[in-house]
Write a protein that holds these residues in place. Sequence first.
Motif, PDB file in Angstrom:
ATOM      1  N   ALA A  35       0.796  -1.261   0.008  1.00  0.00           N
ATOM      2  CA  ALA A  35      -0.106   0.044   0.092  1.00  0.00           C
ATOM      3  C   ALA A  35       0.926   1.338   0.021  1.00  0.00           C
ATOM      4  CB  ALA A  35      -0.937  -0.033   1.070  1.00  0.00           C
ATOM      5  N   PRO A  36       1.881   1.396   0.763  1.00  0.00           N
ATOM      6  CA  PRO A  36       2.747   2.615   0.838  1.00  0.00           C
ATOM      7  C   PRO A  36       3.169   2.691  -0.718  1.00  0.00           C
ATOM      8  CG  PRO A  36       3.317   1.272   2.636  1.00  0.00           C
ATOM      9  CD  PRO A  36       2.285   0.600   1.859  1.00  0.00           C
ATOM     10  N   ALA A  37       3.453   2.040  -1.274  1.00  0.00           N
ATOM     11  CA  ALA A  37       4.229   1.795  -2.360  1.00  0.00           C
ATOM     12  C   ALA A  37       3.449   2.556  -3.506  1.00  0.00           C
ATOM     13  CB  ALA A  37       4.872   0.627  -2.869  1.00  0.00           C
ATOM     14  N   TYR A  38       2.166   2.203  -3.568  1.00  0.00           N
ATOM     15  CA  TYR A  38       1.372   2.904  -4.647  1.00  0.00           C
ATOM     16  C   TYR A  38       0.448   4.064  -4.103  1.00  0.00           C
ATOM     17  CZ  TYR A  38      -1.959  -0.583  -2.997  1.00  0.00           C
ATOM     18  OH  TYR A  38      -2.832  -1.583  -2.106  1.00  0.00           O
ATOM     19  N   ALA A  39       0.653   4.261  -2.811  1.00  0.00           N
ATOM     20  CA  ALA A  39      -0.338   5.384  -2.255  1.00  0.00           C
ATOM     21  C   ALA A  39      -0.062   6.692  -3.102  1.00  0.00           C
ATOM     22  CB  ALA A  39       0.348   5.672  -0.855  1.00  0.00           C
ATOM     23  N   GLY A  40      -1.187   7.276  -3.165  1.00  0.00           N
ATOM     24  CA  GLY A  40      -1.169   8.554  -4.073  1.00  0.00           C
ATOM     25  C   GLY A  40      -1.302   8.380  -5.630  1.00  0.00           C
ATOM     26  N   THR A  41      -1.177   7.132  -5.913  1.00  0.00           N
ATOM     27  CA  THR A  41      -1.283   6.744  -7.599  1.00  0.00           C
ATOM     28  C   THR A  41      -2.702   6.303  -7.913  1.00  0.00           C
ATOM     29  OG1 THR A  41      -0.942   4.601  -7.648  1.00  0.00           O
ATOM     30  CG2 THR A  41       1.134   5.877  -7.286  1.00  0.00           C
ATOM     31  N   MET A  42      -2.938   6.377  -9.063  1.00  0.00           N
ATOM     32  CA  MET A  42      -4.184   6.005  -9.655  1.00  0.00           C
ATOM     33  C   MET A  42      -4.440   4.683  -9.355  1.00  0.00           C
ATOM     34  SD  MET A  42      -3.671   4.528 -12.462  1.00  0.00           S
ATOM     35  CE  MET A  42      -4.894   3.334 -13.520  1.00  0.00           C
ATOM     36  N   LEU A  43      -3.281   3.810  -8.985  1.00  0.00           N
ATOM     37  CA  LEU A  43      -3.550   2.374  -8.777  1.00  0.00           C
ATOM     38  C   LEU A  43      -4.429   2.383  -7.470  1.00  0.00           C
ATOM     39  CD1 LEU A  43      -3.208  -0.575  -9.620  1.00  0.00           C
ATOM     40  CD2 LEU A  43      -0.907  -0.515  -8.374  1.00  0.00           C
ATOM     41  N   SER A  44      -3.922   3.014  -6.687  1.00  0.00           N
ATOM     42  CA  SER A  44      -4.470   3.061  -5.498  1.00  0.00           C
ATOM     43  C   SER A  44      -6.147   3.417  -5.292  1.00  0.00           C
ATOM     44  CB  SER A  44      -3.939   4.144  -4.368  1.00  0.00           C
ATOM     45  OG  SER A  44      -4.334   4.091  -3.085  1.00  0.00           O
ATOM     46  N   GLY A  45      -6.499   4.244  -6.067  1.00  0.00           N
ATOM     47  CA  GLY A  45      -7.929   4.675  -6.027  1.00  0.00           C
ATOM     48  C   GLY A  45      -8.709   3.517  -6.932  1.00  0.00           C
ATOM     49  N   THR A  46      -8.253   3.003  -8.070  1.00  0.00           N
ATOM     50  CA  THR A  46      -8.827   1.907  -8.618  1.00  0.00           C
ATOM     51  C   THR A  46      -8.925   0.693  -7.862  1.00  0.00           C
ATOM     52  OG1 THR A  46      -6.921   1.740  -9.919  1.00  0.00           O
ATOM     53  CG2 THR A  46      -8.771   2.449 -11.187  1.00  0.00           C
ATOM     54  N   LEU A  47      -7.843   0.394  -6.802  1.00  0.00           N
ATOM     55  CA  LEU A  47      -8.088  -0.716  -6.109  1.00  0.00           C
ATOM     56  C   LEU A  47      -9.074  -0.703  -5.119  1.00  0.00           C
ATOM     57  CD1 LEU A  47      -4.533  -1.763  -5.151  1.00  0.00           C
ATOM     58  CD2 LEU A  47      -6.221  -3.332  -5.995  1.00  0.00           C
ATOM     59  N   ALA A  48      -9.156   0.732  -4.586  1.00  0.00           N
ATOM     60  CA  ALA A  48     -10.406   0.856  -3.737  1.00  0.00           C
ATOM     61  C   ALA A  48     -11.757   0.773  -4.238  1.00  0.00           C
ATOM     62  CB  ALA A  48     -10.290   2.408  -3.173  1.00  0.00           C
ATOM     63  N   MET A  49     -12.011   1.113  -5.466  1.00  0.00           N
ATOM     64  CA  MET A  49     -13.226   0.767  -6.300  1.00  0.00           C
ATOM     65  C   MET A  49     -13.435  -0.724  -6.617  1.00  0.00           C
ATOM     66  SD  MET A  49     -15.002   3.239  -7.797  1.00  0.00           S
ATOM     67  CE  MET A  49     -15.394   2.415  -9.436  1.00  0.00           C
ATOM     68  N   PHE A  50     -12.156  -1.523  -6.661  1.00  0.00           N
ATOM     69  CA  PHE A  50     -12.331  -2.839  -7.084  1.00  0.00           C
ATOM     70  C   PHE A  50     -12.730  -3.661  -5.779  1.00  0.00           C
ATOM     71  CE2 PHE A  50     -10.513  -6.931  -7.830  1.00  0.00           C
ATOM     72  CZ  PHE A  50     -10.935  -7.355  -8.908  1.00  0.00           C
ATOM     73  N   GLY A  51     -12.030  -3.220  -4.638  1.00  0.00           N
ATOM     74  CA  GLY A  51     -12.512  -3.860  -3.521  1.00  0.00           C
ATOM     75  C   GLY A  51     -13.613  -3.817  -2.999  1.00  0.00           C
ATOM     76  N   ALA A  52     -14.456  -2.422  -3.192  1.00  0.00           N
ATOM     77  CA  ALA A  52     -15.774  -2.142  -2.598  1.00  0.00           C
ATOM     78  C   ALA A  52     -16.616  -2.677  -3.784  1.00  0.00           C
ATOM     79  CB  ALA A  52     -16.001  -0.580  -2.813  1.00  0.00           C
ATOM     80  N   PHE A  53     -16.342  -2.888  -4.797  1.00  0.00           N
ATOM     81  CA  PHE A  53     -17.330  -3.684  -5.694  1.00  0.00           C
ATOM     82  C   PHE A  53     -17.192  -5.186  -5.273  1.00  0.00           C
ATOM     83  CE2 PHE A  53     -18.020  -5.957  -9.720  1.00  0.00           C
ATOM     84  CZ  PHE A  53     -19.085  -5.500 -10.023  1.00  0.00           C
TER      85      PHE A  53
END
Lengths: 648, 282, 149
Positions: free
Chosen positions: A317-335
């Motif tokens: 998580a810290p490695a991709y923090a602040g990147t667009m990967l982070s936001g899409t992962l959040a979407m993906f997990g919530a989905f």
Amino acid sequence: MDILVFATVVLPFLAAIALLLLRDKGSRGLIVVGTAVVLAAASLALVGQGAFEYGPKSILGISLDGLITLLDFALLFVILVIAMTKLKNPLVAALTAIQIVGLIYLEFFMMDHGAAKAAPAMFADSLSMIMVLVISIVGSLICVYALGYMPAHEDHLHLARSKQPRFFFYLVAFLGAMNGLVLANSLLWLYFFWEVTTFCSFMLISHDGDETSVKNATRALWMNMTGGVAFVFALIFLQKTGTGLYLSELLKPGFSAAGAAALIPLFMLCYAGITKSAQVPFQSWLTGAMVAPTPVSALLHSSTMVKAGVYLVLRLAPAYAGTMLSGTLAMFGAFTFLTTSALAVGQSNAKKVLAYSTIANLGLIIACAGINTPAAITAAIVIIIFHAVSKALMFLCVGTIEQKIHSRDLEDMRGLYMVMPKTTIVALVGVVTMLLPPFGVLMGKWMAIESAAAMKYMPVTVMLALGSGLTVMFWARWAGILLSTPYPKGVPAEPQAGTVRGPLVLLAAGAVLLSLFVPFIYGGLIEPAVRSSHKAAGFVLDGFNFVNQQGVFYVYPLFLVLGVGFYFAWKQARKVEAADCVGPYLCGAQSPGDDKAFLSTAGAPVGYQASNFYLTWLFGEERLTGPINMVSGVLLAVMLGLLLGGVI
Amino acid sequence: MGKLLLATLAVFLAPIVGGLIAGIDRKITARLQSRFGPPILQPFYDVFKLLGKAPMIMNPWQVLTVWVYLLSSMLTVFLFFMGSDLLLIFFVMTIGAVFFVMGALSTQSPYAQVGAQRELITMLTYEPLIILVFVSIAMVTGSFKVSEVFAYGKPLLYQLPLMFIVLGYALTIKLRKSPFDISACHHAHQELVRGVLTEYSGPQLAIIEIAHWYDVVFVLGLCALFWATSAPGMIILLVVTYFAELVIDNVTARMTWKWMLQSVWCWGLALSVLNLLWLYAG
Amino acid sequence: MSMLKDWINKGRLKSPWVVHFDCGSCNGCDIEVLACLTPVYDVERFGILNIGDPKHADVLLVTGTVNHRNKHVLKNIYDQMPEPKAVIAMGACGLTGGVFREAYNVVGGVDKVIPVDVYVRGCPPKPEAIIDGVVLALEKVKAKLEAAG
Ligand code: SF4
């Protein structure tokens, strides 16, 4: 240090071999219980030691890196042979072959084995410690439970020759692999342990050897193998860009500044995590894995192995923090959380309900990792811990129930209290600790929703809100029908093997007590973990209450009031006398002496039946699986597309 | 300390207020139907009578669950008036809702079972909406705490007009008003008998009624948050909202649970998303 | 404590919930019962509610004759009402069997099966008489409670 790491990682493998060799029941019990005790003690001692780095070079003069590589190839080769001979499955064979080729390319054409090591091969911070604790304590309890479960399971199958040695071999070896996985710093080591867990999972799902279990095991294998392939690609990619193959290298600040060159391997690793955690569209391998004996479902497919996936995602998580990967992962997990909760509502098969709920919780953890604030990471870790305990408990309950009533259908569990009162109470504890405050899982959910709101991720919050409503639905009705009893006249005694009741009671007590001690666990383990990765804490403890800018969660006030209130309610319920109790209202036409029937005009009893709403027209597998797989596939493709777009 | 006192006071007063609201509700409903209607204190007479009835239950679980329901509703009101965390308060309320359904499911009665399943559907319908209302409040004020809403300084209604309608849906469901009175309707004798309440009687039914009053006070309190800047504003908003509820109750028919789930989720989500987008843009 | 008792007793008189059981009526009596709920008579003025569940009811209002088919239903419903409770038999049929008295399948009036507190005459009785009957039933309940202390 040596001895503790040895005890948590290597000892289970040795015990596993011993289990394979000593086939009699007595020594099996002794070895399993002994390993469990040693593992639990070693994990506690490891936590007592605090964070460490550890770079073992060789064992008995053999280079460890070389040994791991050798074992890697051996394992992949074994899988290849199984795929070609027993399974005759070209897909699995191809995926294995790709990994072998990739690994050969990586090991023999890219890597300079003579170079000095950039980092130690193993390291442990609080996150790893938490994982080790969960694996070693919850996992060990499940192994002990299996001692009581498996003989009955085999009786049922009428086997000529017991397959238990093999079963326990994989089960116990798995514990070592898992501990290795979470303690590894070297990605090559991590990869090796990763593949070992995949293999153990395959062998254990197909343990019963019938057609369905082999089929489902194969599906689990190929889905996880795609994750393995992604893993190898990530390794090659990292090697190419000159990053050392160590987690600590990826976690160095500024790693993601390299842009797509950093994000593509990160995505690949997250993808591997997603397959391991059976997120949509790979949910079918986990629901299929429910054919395995229940201890396997509890150990691999809810409390530990599938957590390896979210562990990796969370670790990075810290490695991709602040990147667009982070936001899409959040979407993906919530989905995933939303859709699999919906699927769970549509199920009457108890193990499938648990499976979907497991996937949903893993999705929630991934969503938290994607939200990537200290509070969200705290939520993720809280859920990892408490979900492991409560869900393992629920699985063991279902296994125990199934052995008694020979069904895992929710509808057949009506009035279970009159058949298995003690197990029913334990199962109720499991449901309540999964669902309601002041217990840990709910606390994690609370943190997750609040941190999603704080980040203003609207689609994520909407999906979490909907999913949360769905969760209540399937848990509440389950708890209700377990109680569906007439006045308990003469509740039967419930004899049970100690190896079964022990773990059940310990896990139930653990689920409650751990929640009670959550401020201490937070202060001792969770907060350091969040601090080490995100440099800030998500919550401060104010008089043991969790406080941050967003809100406040009272721990002890709630425990106290609800505890006292519950005790009072319990006392009131104990006062009920048989004389106050009547049958249900059946329009006055009930059959005399039978609560469960109307009296027909001909004077004969006519039974009635009430059943749960499963809403299959809305939440059925047939209806939802297709669209879910499509949407989630598109989501993954978009993620990858965006990243690749960045390169070109 | 002041907060604790206020919250304790609220716990004592809430059933009185809730009962009076129920009484006024019945009176106005009667007037809307050109009847005279019962005395305002009628709900209290009902509850006291029920408390004095001989117990008649099916199993001890029912007693356990109604007490837990009452406890959780009291705690909900307490936490709310303490100015605590909205989401936490809501989860505490869920305890009661879950136990209430568990008690009904524990009875083997076909009517209670059907009622309980429908009650679960109603919970499924309103829970996401209420969570979204809280999330939107948090997005405006920056915190989930009730106290922060009072510290915010502007009526939330200006920024969350659509969320207020969403809350209205939840309110209608929670008050068991038509068209959403599907789980324990008073008038559906043939269909449900008394749905989820069928097998509760006497003192247990009285406790449920009191717990329900607490819930009503809590949900109306939520509505009041939308005009937290002045007391008269709050009262006017509540009166108007409640009257609208009564009119809706009297002009609509009871609908099916399928219709409820679909329409409320569709409308509720659409309105929430619109309002949240508007917040982003603003 | 005694205040609670007072309130409970007050509530008992002010909140009679009626469950209406049609034993074998010609429907004439039932229509009059329902007429009580209309705005013209509005029994809710007195706290009277027509409810469907005997477990919630205080008063059992029976219309029609009792016959061999449904006598156990009547008994069951009565048994599922928690104490204190009262029974009103209504109409000529409920009182004695009425015009159906001699039929082969008829048991007779309600009091052949369960104890009746109030008899409301008529074929059918007027709504006013029914309301009077409920009030009378409450007084009987009160008397019974006072006798019991
Ligand atoms: S008393 Fe008269 S009106 Fe009533 S049921 Fe009998 S015949 Fe019908």
